[in-house]
Enzyme design. Structure first.
Site, PDB file in Angstrom:
ATOM      1  N   TYR A  40      17.239  22.309  14.378  1.00  0.00           N
ATOM      2  CA  TYR A  40      17.264  23.792  13.735  1.00  0.00           C
ATOM      3  C   TYR A  40      15.935  23.686  12.870  1.00  0.00           C
ATOM      4  O   TYR A  40      15.760  22.862  12.211  1.00  0.00           O
ATOM      5  CB  TYR A  40      18.422  24.063  13.064  1.00  0.00           C
ATOM      6  N   THR A  93      25.648  29.470   3.263  1.00  0.00           N
ATOM      7  CA  THR A  93      25.720  30.659   2.630  1.00  0.00           C
ATOM      8  C   THR A  93      26.896  31.222   3.457  1.00  0.00           C
ATOM      9  O   THR A  93      27.301  31.370   4.435  1.00  0.00           O
ATOM     10  CB  THR A  93      24.612  31.810   2.853  1.00  0.00           C
ATOM     11  N   LEU A  94      27.919  31.825   2.480  1.00  0.00           N
ATOM     12  CA  LEU A  94      29.239  32.345   2.730  1.00  0.00           C
ATOM     13  C   LEU A  94      29.216  33.704   2.793  1.00  0.00           C
ATOM     14  O   LEU A  94      28.775  34.518   1.547  1.00  0.00           O
ATOM     15  CB  LEU A  94      30.364  31.867   1.852  1.00  0.00           C
ATOM     16  N   GLU A  95      29.953  34.442   3.352  1.00  0.00           N
ATOM     17  CA  GLU A  95      30.009  35.997   3.731  1.00  0.00           C
ATOM     18  C   GLU A  95      31.095  36.219   3.057  1.00  0.00           C
ATOM     19  O   GLU A  95      32.283  36.264   3.701  1.00  0.00           O
ATOM     20  CB  GLU A  95      29.725  36.552   5.031  1.00  0.00           C
ATOM     21  N   SER A 152      44.790  28.748   2.999  1.00  0.00           N
ATOM     22  CA  SER A 152      45.381  29.052   1.512  1.00  0.00           C
ATOM     23  C   SER A 152      44.467  30.063   0.870  1.00  0.00           C
ATOM     24  O   SER A 152      44.836  30.861   0.277  1.00  0.00           O
ATOM     25  CB  SER A 152      45.348  28.009   0.772  1.00  0.00           C
TER      26      SER A 152
END
Length: 174
Positions: A152, A120-122, A96
């Site tokens: 990690y 974190t989003l680009e 959507s």
């Protein structure tokens, strides 16, 4: 092998998957829907230098939302800290959101086992789009790993919100 929604819920209950504010209603057949956090970052330098920390402006997403503009790059984050010491994860936009011309992740969708933080989003948009804090913006899928797991421990460990690039912390030529 990808985990099903019920297996994600089992993993959360068993402590094998961490999702802040876990809500069973946001389980999907093979993923968990996450929300957009109330803060965005926008780079201010006309030219970004890989070896210098970027200058950023913080944008608060108020009740009226935040209008994202084409031709700009934004960094946002998931409202939830998510991850697992046992499973790897991949992040996707929800359909959507994509069909509004919003891209939230196009280069770094892999979460290594042991990475548990707000992702974190680009973010870029094809058209002006208003987004809101708390809106469902994407999905996280969890994957069983084969072989010896290594946790990690990278430069984004310990993140608690959206993070600008830390590439400048690397040594030149490494």
């Amino acid at each position: 092998m990808i985990l099903t929604g019920p297996e994600i819920a089992r993993g959360v209950a068993a402590g094998e998957i961490h999702i802040d504010d876990f809500t069973p209603a946001r389980l999907e057949p093979n993923s968990y829907s996450f929300r957009l956090a109330p803060k965005l970052l926008r780079y201010e330098d006309e030219v970004l230098d890989s070896f210098r920390p970027p200058r950023v402006t913080e944008l608060a997403i108020g009740e009226e939302g935040c209008l994202l503009e084409p031709g700009r790059f934004y960094l946002g984050s998931t409202m939830e800290a998510m991850g697992s010491p046992r499973y790897a994860a991949t992040l996707y936009a929800c359909r959507s959101v994509c069909t509004l011309g919003v891209w939230i992740q196009f280069s770094a969708p892999l979460g290594h086992c042991g990475s548990v933080f707000p992702w974190t989003l680009e973010i870029t948009v094809a058209n002006p789009v208003r987004v809101y804090s708390g809106m469902v913006i994407g999905k996280l899928a969890f994957w069983a790993m084969q072989g010896e797991a290594h946790q990690y421990d990278g430069k984004y460990s310990g993140s608690t919100a959206v993070v600008a690039s830390r590439l400048s912390t690397e040594v030149r030529g490494s």
